[in-house]
Design a protein around this motif. Sequence first.
Motif, mmCIF file in Angstrom:
data_model
loop_
_atom_site.group_PDB
_atom_site.id
_atom_site.type_symbol
_atom_site.label_atom_id
_atom_site.label_comp_id
_atom_site.label_asym_id
_atom_site.label_seq_id
_atom_site.Cartn_x
_atom_site.Cartn_y
_atom_site.Cartn_z
ATOM 1 N N ILE A 113 67.495 25.297 80.272
ATOM 2 C CA ILE A 113 67.814 26.262 81.315
ATOM 3 C C ILE A 113 67.033 26.011 82.601
ATOM 4 C CG2 ILE A 113 66.073 27.988 80.683
ATOM 5 C CD1 ILE A 113 68.307 30.105 81.101
ATOM 6 N N ASP A 114 65.888 25.303 82.523
ATOM 7 C CA ASP A 114 65.067 25.087 83.711
ATOM 8 C C ASP A 114 65.235 23.694 84.320
ATOM 9 O OD1 ASP A 114 63.950 23.745 81.609
ATOM 10 O OD2 ASP A 114 61.881 24.342 82.046
ATOM 11 N N MET A 115 66.181 22.905 83.850
ATOM 12 C CA MET A 115 66.400 21.568 84.397
ATOM 13 C C MET A 115 66.925 21.666 85.822
ATOM 14 S SD MET A 115 68.113 19.510 81.176
ATOM 15 C CE MET A 115 68.292 18.009 82.109
ATOM 16 N N ASP A 116 66.466 20.729 86.698
ATOM 17 C CA ASP A 116 67.012 20.707 88.050
ATOM 18 C C ASP A 116 68.257 19.836 88.080
ATOM 19 O OD1 ASP A 116 66.313 17.959 88.448
ATOM 20 O OD2 ASP A 116 64.292 18.561 89.033
ATOM 21 N N ILE A 117 68.919 19.830 89.239
ATOM 22 C CA ILE A 117 70.233 19.189 89.315
ATOM 23 C C ILE A 117 70.145 17.683 89.104
ATOM 24 C CG2 ILE A 117 70.179 18.878 91.827
ATOM 25 C CD1 ILE A 117 73.188 19.694 91.765
ATOM 26 N N ALA A 118 69.043 17.067 89.499
ATOM 27 C CA ALA A 118 68.894 15.632 89.281
ATOM 28 C C ALA A 118 68.861 15.319 87.786
ATOM 29 C CB ALA A 118 67.636 15.117 89.967
ATOM 30 N N GLY A 119 68.104 16.100 87.023
ATOM 31 C CA GLY A 119 68.058 15.911 85.579
ATOM 32 C C GLY A 119 69.384 16.207 84.913
ATOM 33 N N VAL A 120 70.106 17.197 85.423
ATOM 34 C CA VAL A 120 71.414 17.544 84.856
ATOM 35 C C VAL A 120 72.390 16.387 85.024
ATOM 36 C CG1 VAL A 120 73.401 19.070 85.136
ATOM 37 C CG2 VAL A 120 71.096 20.019 85.177
ATOM 38 N N MET A 121 72.414 15.795 86.224
ATOM 39 C CA MET A 121 73.344 14.691 86.467
ATOM 40 C C MET A 121 73.023 13.488 85.591
ATOM 41 S SD MET A 121 73.688 15.135 90.602
ATOM 42 C CE MET A 121 74.796 13.761 90.850
ATOM 43 N N LYS A 122 71.739 13.239 85.369
ATOM 44 C CA LYS A 122 71.359 12.147 84.467
ATOM 45 C C LYS A 122 71.831 12.433 83.040
ATOM 46 C CE LYS A 122 67.275 10.621 87.046
ATOM 47 N NZ LYS A 122 65.782 10.501 87.035
ATOM 48 N N ARG A 123 71.721 13.687 82.611
ATOM 49 C CA ARG A 123 72.146 14.053 81.259
ATOM 50 C C ARG A 123 73.658 13.897 81.092
ATOM 51 N NH1 ARG A 123 69.433 17.183 77.626
ATOM 52 N NH2 ARG A 123 67.653 16.130 78.592
ATOM 53 N N PHE A 124 74.419 14.286 82.118
ATOM 54 C CA PHE A 124 75.867 14.095 82.051
ATOM 55 C C PHE A 124 76.216 12.614 82.007
ATOM 56 C CE2 PHE A 124 76.535 18.527 83.576
ATOM 57 C CZ PHE A 124 77.481 18.906 82.636
ATOM 58 N N ASP A 125 75.541 11.795 82.809
ATOM 59 C CA ASP A 125 75.809 10.356 82.808
ATOM 60 C C ASP A 125 75.501 9.745 81.443
ATOM 61 O OD1 ASP A 125 76.621 10.403 85.433
ATOM 62 O OD2 ASP A 125 74.664 9.841 86.237
ATOM 63 N N ALA A 126 74.412 10.190 80.827
ATOM 64 C CA ALA A 126 74.012 9.624 79.537
ATOM 65 C C ALA A 126 74.949 10.041 78.413
ATOM 66 C CB ALA A 126 72.582 10.049 79.204
ATOM 67 N N SER A 127 75.435 11.272 78.451
ATOM 68 C CA SER A 127 76.262 11.790 77.357
ATOM 69 C C SER A 127 77.741 11.472 77.523
ATOM 70 C CB SER A 127 76.086 13.308 77.244
ATOM 71 O OG SER A 127 76.597 13.962 78.402
ATOM 72 N N GLY A 128 78.197 11.292 78.774
ATOM 73 C CA GLY A 128 79.621 11.075 79.024
ATOM 74 C C GLY A 128 80.461 12.314 78.827
ATOM 75 N N ALA A 129 79.824 13.484 78.714
ATOM 76 C CA ALA A 129 80.550 14.730 78.469
ATOM 77 C C ALA A 129 81.051 15.332 79.768
ATOM 78 C CB ALA A 129 79.634 15.722 77.750
ATOM 79 N N ASP A 130 82.119 16.111 79.648
ATOM 80 C CA ASP A 130 82.634 16.850 80.802
ATOM 81 C C ASP A 130 81.942 18.199 80.936
ATOM 82 O OD1 ASP A 130 84.508 14.873 81.453
ATOM 83 O OD2 ASP A 130 85.894 15.635 79.930
ATOM 84 N N GLU A 131 81.505 18.753 79.809
ATOM 85 C CA GLU A 131 80.809 20.038 79.799
ATOM 86 C C GLU A 131 79.670 19.961 78.797
ATOM 87 O OE1 GLU A 131 83.957 23.557 80.730
ATOM 88 O OE2 GLU A 131 84.250 22.505 78.834
#
Length: 582
Positions: free
Chosen positions: A526-544
């Motif tokens: 819940i406390d991740m910033d947007i830079a970390g969020v984008m990295k997580r989406f790139d790593a997982s390949g998920a849409d949500e």
Amino acid sequence: MSLRRRLFLPLAWMRRQIRASEFALIALAVAIGSAAGLGTVIVAALARTVQHWMFALPVGQRLSETAALGWPQLAILPLGGAVLAIFSLGVRSRQRRMVDAVEANALHGGRMSVSDSLVVSGQTVISNGFGASVGLEAAYAQIGSVIASVSGATLQLRRSDLRNLVGAGAGASIAAAFGAPLTGAFYAFEIVIGAYTPSAIAPIAAAAISAVFVSQLFGAQPYVIDSFATLPPESHHYLLYAGLGGVCALLGIALMRLVALAEQGSRKIPLPDWTRPILGGALLMPIAYWSPQVLSSGHGALHMDIAVGASLGFVALVFVAKVSASIVSLGFGYRGGLFFASLFLGTLVGHLFAGVLDLIAGYPVVDPHNAAMVGMAALAVAVVGGPMTMAMLVLEATQDFALTGAVLAAALVSSTIVRETFGYSFSTWRLHLRGETIKSARDIGWIRSLTVDTMMRRETRATDSAISIADFRHRFPLGATSRVVLVDADERYAGIVQTPAAYAEGLDAAAPIGTVAINGDAALAIDMDIAGVMKRFDASGADELAVLDADRHVVGILSESYVRRRYAEELEKAQSDLFGER
């Protein structure tokens, strides 16, 4: 009408004027620059007064140009460490970390604390006043930037305007300290703001000029270096000076790393933390006994070494002594910076560079005084940053336009090598050691404030992962929802089911729905910033991805498309601020 209302009306009017008119912003910058210039004069006078009292210096003499000091005088060094320790213990109740201008502009939108800035300035004055090998430039910049920060925050200015004013205040203080408005202006752009912003040119220039005017009105002398050069710089010297820039880059990196190692080592000593500056003062005594030039910032020593020729061996020993004194001072808890120390050390490196070339070639290849000026700028760039800042400092100090090109060439080489191989200036390196990720004063605070908590959709509907696929189809017909979040028997996250996947052919209708869930191991905090969020989406390949609390309970959900849209919106806003859309 209440007093609060009476105060609010003028502030509201001023805020409207500053938002609407560049002239009003310039007028505010002039006021801030004037106050910063006065603050610089006061800080310098306090430090010099302490030095003259403690070391019984003649009027007009600087500590670092003293010929010799006896052991009773050198005992003032650990005494100064004790005074600093007492002062620091008195303010130790402050739980937050103290923020300088670079960190304020990078992470906090230019907001600084008055009380914290006074503490930093007080520690710096004590350290420098009692002879530690640190400069006052950190205190100067702190005072100027906090004046600007408080002024802008009181008027509730926009984030971009506040950051520009903080840069103007810090740059004005540096301009006042050296009597060099161009140096102060470039300091603001390169080191405190982190970019050249067209909207900030006029306010920063106005602040720097007004600061120099006020400081000299109160008796401050401009920083002038007499030029003794006998060999003018020629075109082929640029390559040699570029080599000097490379040498200075490597020395600057080594110096910053050694300071960090000394600090880490001193903290491992099995003594209370408050004893560190006292021990550091004791370690400085034998160094200063051999050469008092290592004490304080080194203004007097720099002028003396440039004016008086010395053997290469002696210059090398002074260099080693000054480096050692700076490492001990900063590593053992004295407060200050390496700005002027790097200038002094750079002149020594320049002398050594010219002398070595003479020995190799058998005749004078470059003028040692020119080499000293080039080395001064190149090493300062390696440690502090700002190639244009240091080039302008040499230009304004020497009035030697012919030398400026060589200085700039060496400064750019030094800056490039440090940036590519190390990536930090001294101020950002210390922030890095503290756990921060910033490499300049560029504004990344908006990235950190844009967290998952501010972007996610609250998820209140979670489904048991143990129900059958048939039951799932009954609860969620096609078209009812695009995805469903699953939890296990303990209400902990168990993955996401894309509704069409539950209707695929060949599935066992009696099997648990959890068998078709995806992204069970990929989620967001819940406390991740947007830079970390984008990295997580790139790593997982998920849409949500689901958003989880510390116990892996689902609190929300966030889509990649929304994250990237919010990032683009904030980036566009930041770029609009950068290029001065008022």
